[in-house]
Design an enzyme around this catalytic site. Structure first.
Site, PDB file in Angstrom:
ATOM      1  CB  THR A 184     -13.908   9.278  37.880  1.00  0.00           C
ATOM      2  OG1 THR A 184     -12.546   9.102  37.487  1.00  0.00           O
ATOM      3  CG2 THR A 184     -14.694   9.746  36.663  1.00  0.00           C
ATOM      4  CD  GLU A 189     -15.490  13.137  32.532  1.00  0.00           C
ATOM      5  OE1 GLU A 189     -15.566  12.139  31.824  1.00  0.00           O
ATOM      6  OE2 GLU A 189     -15.098  14.247  32.091  1.00  0.00           O
ATOM      7  CB  CYS A 190     -12.267  16.588  36.980  1.00  0.00           C
ATOM      8  SG  CYS A 190     -10.771  17.452  37.538  1.00  0.00           S
ATOM      9  N   GLY A 191     -14.090  18.375  38.178  1.00  0.00           N
ATOM     10  CA  GLY A 191     -14.777  19.476  38.827  1.00  0.00           C
ATOM     11  C   GLY A 191     -16.139  19.069  39.345  1.00  0.00           C
TER      12      GLY A 191
END
Length: 470
Positions: A428, A328-330
């Protein structure tokens, strides 16, 4: 269940700083205080959990129904002396013009008295009509008192107290002077985390002493204990053991620290065993069946992440061999070839054939609505709500790499898509929450279990459709 909701008249009123001090002060009295945070926040809950000595849970109207909020509140608050909820922004703020997602709505749902924190810098008599306006705007909100924050001296405080006592019917629960040495610094994603804030334990200690000196705690506790009984919905039966026997590796350190504690608890409830590893210092992965790399700040830790080449290579091998990974993200940023931060390029894992560029302003920020495509590796069809908050963008991603999500609201990876799929890697920008509308933990563990027992094919991330990009 004794309870309070701490809110403010607006953002940046010192509400979080005050709540931290209150948690420390109450804990020092021997009370078990369960912290909660309204909304989809990660950084404030890390601070709140440290101050209370218990994980902080999120209560979010965007991803949870009212009965889910009540159920989680009751489940985690049941063994505590007091449940303390920190709101977000102002008491009546929110996305819905009707206020259905406001702090006030949450206070009504939880039947929690509100302690209103007001930044009184530059105010004197004008504090009274402000309080009366907040008091009368919603008759369904019960108030426990008001905290006058950031006053400049005894004369200033005297004028403020006189105005409140003369023109309002609220009690001044306490007053906090201007105190720069306990303020927590902010940066591009909000407050700095504890691991990045020098002397964080000492700062919490000073805050606890300051609140104990400045706030009349006994009447406040009495008001919290007067809250009426709550009708907590019965929790549904034991979850399907989707993760029985599975070993899940979780990256958890100062670079990757954005996880919902109840999502991790849900993994355990479903039979999975969690193994935490440190991307900054560990040279190898634990022996696990799957990896999760959550959000955080890989850009501010880019030097240290780049230096740890052994672990980056181990993660790259795990993904190339078909190991299931959720990022996720990072985590998505970390799995690319490189992150460019403050003019310098830093090598990352290199599993995703693209790079990350950091921007001065947010690229994606706020609530998102995402629809699953046929390429989603765990679930088929349907849409769900989540949130995103990133200043980064993905550059150089090949057109042939499929996406598992379509963006109906928000930005995602390219404004239209999110959730890139490479073999058994799913990455994502969206931060998901395991709730009724998006039971992602069950689906993720089920997918890992099928891969482990061979009922689904383990597809290498460097399969034929991606060979040209490796």
């Amino acid at each position: 269940m004794a309870r309070l909701l701490i809110s403010a008249t607006r953002k940046s009123s010192g509400k979080t700083t005050f709540t931290l001090g209150l948690l420390v002060a109450l804990s020092r009295r021997g009370l078990a205080v369960q912290p909660f945070k309204k909304g989809p926040d990660y950084i404030d809950p890390l601070w709140l959990g440290a101050a209370a000595g218990r994980d902080c849970l999120n209560l979010d109207f965007n991803t949870m129904e009212a009965d889910e909020i009540l159920g989680l509140f009751g489940r985690y608050g049941a063994g505590a002396s007091l449940s303390l909820v920190e709101g977000t922004k102002g008491l009546y703020d929110g996305i819905d013009p009707e206020g259905s997602d406001s702090n006030a709505a949450l206070a009504r749902l939880l039947s929690a008295p509100v302690l209103l924190v007001i930044d009184v810098e530059g105010m004197t008599r004008g504090v009274a009509p402000l309080i009366n306006g907040y008091r009368s705007f919603d008759a369904g909100v019960e108030f426990a008192g008001v905290v006058l924050n950031n006053y400049s001296g005894s004369r200033h405080l005297g004028k403020l107290r006189a105005a409140v006592e003369t023109y309002t019917d609220l009690q001044v629960t306490g007053a906090m002077p201007r105190c720069e040495d306990v303020r927590i610094t902010e940066r591009h994603l909000g407050l700095t985390t504890r691991s990045e804030t020098g002397g964080s334990n000492e700062r919490l200690d000073r805050l606890g002493r300051l609140v104990a000196d400045c706030i009349d705690l006994d009447p406040l506790l009495d008001r919290a204990r007067e809250a009426p009984a709550l009708d907590i919905p019965e929790q549904s039966g034991e979850p399907a053991p989707a993760g029985t026997g599975l070993r899940i590796g979780i990256a958890r350190d100062s670079a990757f620290c954005f996880y919902y504690p109840d999502d991790l608890d849900e993994m355990r409830r479903q039979g999975a065993e969690l193994f935490f590893f440190d991307t900054l210092s560990d040279s190898r992965l634990p022996e696990v069946d799957a990896l999760m790399i959550g959000g955080g700040f890989p850009e501010t830790h880019a030097f240290a992440l780049e230096r740890n080449g052994e672990l980056r290579a181990a993660i790259r091998r795990f993904i190339a061999g078909g190991g299931p990974v959720y990022a996720e993200c990072g985590g998505l940023m970390y799995l690319t070839r490189a992150i460019t931060w403050q003019g310098r390029r830093h090598a990352m894992v290199g599993a995703i054939p693209a790079e990350v560029a950091m921007e001065e302003r947010p690229v994606g920020r706020g609530y998102v609505v995402l629809e699953r495509t046929g390429r989603h590796p765990w679930m088929t069809g349907g849409s769900f709500r989540a949130h995103e908050f990133h200043y980064s963008r993905i550059v150089g991603l090949a057109d042939a790499i499929p996406f598992g999500l379509r963006v109906r609201r928000g930005h995602g990876i390219d404004g239209t898509h999110d959730g890139l799929v490479m073999g058994n890697l799913f990455a994502t920008y969206a931060h998901q929450r395991h709730t009724r509308q998006n039971p992602w933990v069950t689906s993720f563990l089920g997918n890992v279990a099928r891969l482990v027992d061979g009922s689904e094919t383990v597809e290498p991330a460097g399969g034929r459709q991606h060979d040209q990009y490796q």
